[in-house]
Design a protein around this motif. Structure first.
Motif, short mmCIF file in Angstrom:
data_model
loop_
_atom_site.label_atom_id
_atom_site.label_comp_id
_atom_site.label_asym_id
_atom_site.label_seq_id
_atom_site.Cartn_x
_atom_site.Cartn_y
_atom_site.Cartn_z
N PHE A 26 87.71 -10.20 -33.12
CA PHE A 26 88.96 -9.70 -32.55
C PHE A 26 89.84 -10.82 -31.98
O PHE A 26 91.06 -10.82 -32.23
CB PHE A 26 88.64 -8.66 -31.46
N PRO A 27 89.31 -11.81 -31.24
CA PRO A 27 90.19 -12.86 -30.71
C PRO A 27 90.94 -13.62 -31.80
O PRO A 27 92.13 -13.93 -31.64
CB PRO A 27 89.23 -13.78 -29.94
N ALA A 28 90.26 -13.93 -32.91
CA ALA A 28 90.91 -14.67 -33.99
C ALA A 28 91.99 -13.83 -34.67
O ALA A 28 93.06 -14.34 -35.03
CB ALA A 28 89.88 -15.14 -35.01
N LEU A 29 91.72 -12.53 -34.85
CA LEU A 29 92.73 -11.65 -35.45
C LEU A 29 93.92 -11.46 -34.53
O LEU A 29 95.08 -11.46 -34.97
CB LEU A 29 92.09 -10.30 -35.78
N LEU A 30 93.64 -11.31 -33.24
CA LEU A 30 94.73 -11.21 -32.27
C LEU A 30 95.56 -12.49 -32.27
O LEU A 30 96.80 -12.45 -32.21
CB LEU A 30 94.15 -10.96 -30.87
N ALA A 31 94.87 -13.63 -32.39
CA ALA A 31 95.56 -14.91 -32.43
C ALA A 31 96.53 -14.98 -33.59
O ALA A 31 97.65 -15.48 -33.47
CB ALA A 31 94.55 -16.06 -32.52
N GLN A 32 96.12 -14.47 -34.76
CA GLN A 32 96.97 -14.51 -35.94
C GLN A 32 98.28 -13.75 -35.70
O GLN A 32 99.37 -14.26 -35.97
CB GLN A 32 96.22 -13.91 -37.13
N SER A 33 98.16 -12.53 -35.18
CA SER A 33 99.36 -11.73 -34.96
C SER A 33 100.24 -12.27 -33.83
O SER A 33 101.46 -12.33 -33.95
CB SER A 33 98.98 -10.28 -34.67
N VAL A 34 99.61 -12.68 -32.72
CA VAL A 34 100.39 -13.20 -31.60
C VAL A 34 101.11 -14.48 -31.99
O VAL A 34 102.28 -14.69 -31.65
CB VAL A 34 99.48 -13.44 -30.37
N ALA A 35 100.41 -15.37 -32.71
CA ALA A 35 101.04 -16.63 -33.11
C ALA A 35 102.21 -16.38 -34.04
O ALA A 35 103.22 -17.10 -33.99
CB ALA A 35 100.01 -17.54 -33.78
N LEU A 36 102.12 -15.36 -34.91
CA LEU A 36 103.24 -15.11 -35.82
C LEU A 36 104.40 -14.45 -35.10
O LEU A 36 105.56 -14.69 -35.42
CB LEU A 36 102.76 -14.27 -37.01
N ILE A 37 104.10 -13.61 -34.10
CA ILE A 37 105.20 -13.11 -33.26
C ILE A 37 105.86 -14.26 -32.51
O ILE A 37 107.07 -14.29 -32.33
CB ILE A 37 104.65 -12.07 -32.25
N SER A 38 105.03 -15.22 -32.07
CA SER A 38 105.48 -16.42 -31.36
C SER A 38 106.27 -16.09 -30.10
O SER A 38 107.50 -16.18 -30.08
CB SER A 38 106.33 -17.33 -32.26
N PRO A 39 105.58 -15.67 -29.05
CA PRO A 39 106.26 -15.40 -27.77
C PRO A 39 107.13 -16.57 -27.29
O PRO A 39 108.21 -16.35 -26.74
CB PRO A 39 105.10 -15.13 -26.80
N THR A 40 106.66 -17.78 -27.50
CA THR A 40 107.44 -18.95 -27.06
C THR A 40 108.78 -19.01 -27.75
O THR A 40 109.79 -19.37 -27.13
CB THR A 40 106.64 -20.24 -27.33
N MET A 41 108.81 -18.70 -29.05
CA MET A 41 110.06 -18.77 -29.80
C MET A 41 111.12 -17.88 -29.16
O MET A 41 112.28 -18.27 -29.00
CB MET A 41 109.82 -18.36 -31.25
N PHE A 224 103.52 -8.72 -36.07
CA PHE A 224 102.33 -8.11 -35.45
C PHE A 224 101.36 -7.60 -36.51
O PHE A 224 100.16 -7.48 -36.27
CB PHE A 224 102.75 -6.96 -34.52
N GLU A 225 101.87 -7.31 -37.71
CA GLU A 225 101.03 -6.76 -38.78
C GLU A 225 100.21 -7.82 -39.52
O GLU A 225 99.36 -7.50 -40.35
CB GLU A 225 101.92 -6.03 -39.80
N SER A 226 100.44 -9.10 -39.21
CA SER A 226 99.87 -10.15 -40.04
C SER A 226 98.35 -10.23 -39.96
O SER A 226 97.70 -10.80 -40.84
CB SER A 226 100.48 -11.51 -39.68
N ARG A 243 93.01 -2.82 -33.52
CA ARG A 243 93.17 -3.27 -32.14
C ARG A 243 94.08 -4.49 -32.06
O ARG A 243 94.94 -4.59 -31.17
CB ARG A 243 91.80 -3.61 -31.56
N ALA A 244 93.91 -5.44 -32.99
CA ALA A 244 94.74 -6.65 -32.98
C ALA A 244 96.21 -6.32 -33.22
O ALA A 244 97.10 -6.90 -32.59
CB ALA A 244 94.24 -7.64 -34.03
N VAL A 245 96.47 -5.37 -34.12
CA VAL A 245 97.84 -4.97 -34.41
C VAL A 245 98.52 -4.41 -33.16
O VAL A 245 99.65 -4.80 -32.81
CB VAL A 245 97.86 -3.94 -35.56
N VAL A 246 97.84 -3.50 -32.47
CA VAL A 246 98.44 -2.85 -31.30
C VAL A 246 98.54 -3.81 -30.12
O VAL A 246 99.59 -3.92 -29.47
CB VAL A 246 97.64 -1.59 -30.91
N TRP A 247 97.45 -4.53 -29.83
CA TRP A 247 97.46 -5.37 -28.65
C TRP A 247 98.40 -6.57 -28.78
O TRP A 247 98.96 -7.01 -27.78
CB TRP A 247 96.04 -5.83 -28.32
#
Length: 474
Positions: A26-41, A224-226, A243-247
C-alpha cells in the motif's frame, strides 16, 4: 542490459506478465498516485491560478474539486476491487466498453502521463535554477541539460526496481511537503492566530469565478488513478489499489485546501496579488522574515518534480507494455528486464519521448510556458479517460450481474460533475494558442484510431484476442 520477451504461451515462474508480483504494498502504491498528483506542484505554481478566478473562495474550490473526483474514484474502484493487471485503467475500460475503447483509453493515458511528465521536467528545471541562484551560482545552463539529467536518473531507477522507485517518490514528495507545511505553520501562527473571515465567508467570490477555479483544481488533482497502472506488481491488489486511489485524493485534496487558505491569507497584505506571483512560497517566506525557508522549499520542489516525472515514467510504461503484448505496439516494447522484472523496453521508449519532446519544445519558448501548456494538454486526456471509466463502470457491473442503484447514481453524478471542468475548458474561449489545444488532442486521438485500424488490418482477430485476454480472470 539483458531482456526477456515473455510470450503468452511461455511458462514463467513469475506471473504470465513477466513482471514481479507482490513487489508493491500500500505505501508504494500510495506513493505512485501522490507523486503523480504532485502536491508541491500545486502549492508552488497552481494555487495562484485558481485564486485568479475564485479569490477568497479558492480553498472551497479545492474542497469541491476533491469531492467531485471522489465520485470518479468510486467508479474506478468498481473495477479495482474486482480485477487487476498491468496498465489496469486500460484494462478496466476495455472490460466495460470493449477492446476499441480500451485501446483508445490506453492511448489517451499515454498522452496524459507524457505531458504531466514533461511538466515535471520543466518544473525541475525552474526550481533547479532557483536553487542554483540562491546558492550564488548564476549560470545560463541550457534547459536540455536538466531534462537529460532528470531523464537518465529516472530511467535508471525505474528499470532497476519498481519498489525502490515508488518508495523514493514518496520520500522525495514527503520531504517537500514537510518543508511547505513548516512554512505554512509560520505564516499562520508566528504572529498569533487570526481567522481570515473573508475566506470563511467567501467574500467577493462569484459562482462563475468558482466554476472557473474548479477547472484548475481538478487539473491539480489528476493522477490519483495512476496506482492502477501498477496492478500487475501490487501486493493484495484488490484491496491496496482501491485504498491508494481514494487516500491519495483525500490527502492531496486536504493539503490543497490548507495551502490555498494559507497562501491567500499570507499574501493578503502583500503589495502584489497572489495571482501575479511566480514563486508564491518564496514570497511568503520573505513577507514573514523567514527567508532561510526559501532554499529548502525550492530544493524540495526540485526533487518533488523529479518524483513527478519518475512516477509518470512508471505509469506510462506500464500502459505501453500490455498494449505491446496485445500487438497494438511493436512486440519489442513488450520485453522485460531479465534480472529486474521491469518493463525496461517500454521504460526506455517512454523516457526518450519525455526528454525529446521538451528538448525540441524549449527551442521555441521558455520552460514556464511549456509547464503551463503541458499541463493543459494533459488535462484534456485525463478528462476523456475519466468520462470513459465513469461510463464503463455500470456497463461492467451489468455484465457481472452486480449493477446496483448506488452504482448508477455514482456514475451519473460523476459524469455530471466532470462536465464542470469540461465546459470550463472551452468557455470562455481561451486565448491563442491554447484555443488550438483541443484540436491537437483530437488529432492525436484520430492517429490512435488509425493506428488501431492498421493493426487490425495487419492481424485480423486482434480485437477479439484483446477482448478475450481482458475478460480472462485476473
Amino acid at each position: 542490459m539483458s531482456y526477456t520477451e515473455i510470450e503468452p504461451s511461455t511458462p514463467v515462474t513469475a506471473p504470465a506478465t513477466g513482471l514481479r508480483t507482490g513487489a508493491l504494498g500500500f505505501p508504494a502504491l500510495l506513493a505512485q498516485s501522490v507523486a503523480l498528483i504532485s502536491p508541491t506542484m500545486t502549492a508552488a505554481l497552481i494555487i495562484p491560478l485558481a485564486f485568479s478566478s475564485a479569490g477568497s473562495g479558492t480553498w472551497m474550490a479545492y474542497l469541491f474539486g476533491t469531492g467531485m473526483l471522489l465520485f470518479v474514484a468510486y467508479n474506478l474502484n468498481q473495477f479495482a476491487r474486482r480485477s487487476t493487471s498491468p496498465g489496469s485503467m486500460y484494462a478496466y475500460i476495455g472490460r466495460g466498453l470493449g477492446p476499441v475503447s480500451g485501446v483508445l483509453s490506453g492511448w489517451t493515458l499515454i498522452w496524459c502521463y507524457l505531458f504531466i511528465g514533461i511538466a515535471g521536467m520543466t518544473g525541475f528545471t525552474i526550481f533547479s535554477r532557483e536553487v542554483l541562484s540562491l546558492l550564488g551560482i548564476h549560470s545560463a545552463i541550457p534547459s536540455v541539460v536538466f531534462f537529460v539529467i532528470l531523464g537518465v536518473a529516472a530511467w535508471a531507477l525505474a528499470v532497476k526496481d519498481v519498489r525502490l522507485s515508488s518508495m523514493l517518490t514518496l520520500a522525495l514528495e514527503g520531504i517537500s511537503v514537510v518543508c511547505i507545511l513548516a512554512l505554512a505553520f509560520v505564516v499562520v501562527f508566528a504572529h498569533g492566530v487570526h481567522i481570515d473571515t473573508d475566506q470563511l465567508t467567501l467574500h467577493g467570490t462569484s459562482p462563475r469565478g468558482m466554476s472557473l477555479a474548479v477547472v484548475a483544481c481538478i487539473f491539480s488533482l489528476v493522477g490519483f488513478e495512476s496506482a492502477t497502472a501498477l496492478g500487475g506488481e501490487a501486493r493484495n491488489p484488490l484491496r491496496t489499489i482501491p485504498r491508494a486511489v481514494v487516500w491519495s485524493l483525500v490527502i492531496a485534496g486536504l493539503f490543497f485546501v490548507v495551502m490555498s487558505y494559507v497562501e491567500v491569507y499570507g499574501t493578503r497584505n502583500s503589495s502584489a496579488s497572489l495571482d501575479t506571483l511566480a514563486m508564491p512560497l518564496n514570497t511568503l517566506a520573505d513577507l514573514d522574515n523567514v527567508g532561510y525557508f526559501k532554499l529548502p522549499i525550492d530544493l524540495g520542489a526540485m526533487i518533488s518534480f523529479f518524483a513527478l516525472s519518475l512516477s509518470c515514467l512508471n505509469a506510462g510504461a506500464r500502459l505501453i507494455y500490455p498494449m505491446a503484448r496485445h500487438s497494438v505496439f511493436p512486440a519489442a516494447l513488450g520485453k522485460v528486464h531479465a534480472a529486474n522484472a521491469t518493463p525496461a523496453a517500454a521504460l526506455t521508449g517512454y523516457i526518450v519521448l519525455m526528454v525529446g519532446v521538451p528538448a525540441l519544445w524549449s527551442s521555441q519558448t521558455d520552460v514556464l510556458t511549456i509547464f503551463n501548456d503541458a499541463g493543459t494538454l494533459a488535462a484534456f486526456g485525463f478528462l476523456l479517460a475519466y468520462f470513459m471509466v465513469v461510463v464503463a463502470a455500470p456497463v461492467y457491473l451489468r455484465k457481472l450481474g452486480a449493477l446496483s442503484r448506488p452504482a448508477v447514481v455514482g456514475s451519473v453524478l460523476a459524469f455530471v460533475f466532470l462536465l464542470v471542468p469540461t465546459v470550463g475548458s472551452f468557455y470562455p474561449l481561451p486565448p491563442w494558442p491554447v484555443d488550438l489545444f483541443p484540436y491537437i488532442f483530437l488529432t492525436y486521438l484520430l492517429i490512435g484510431a488509425g493506428w488501431l485500424w492498421l493493426a487490425a488490418r495487419r492481424r485480423p482477430g486482434i480485437l477479439a484476442e484483446i477482448e478475450a485476454d481482458l475478460e480472462a480472470p485476473a
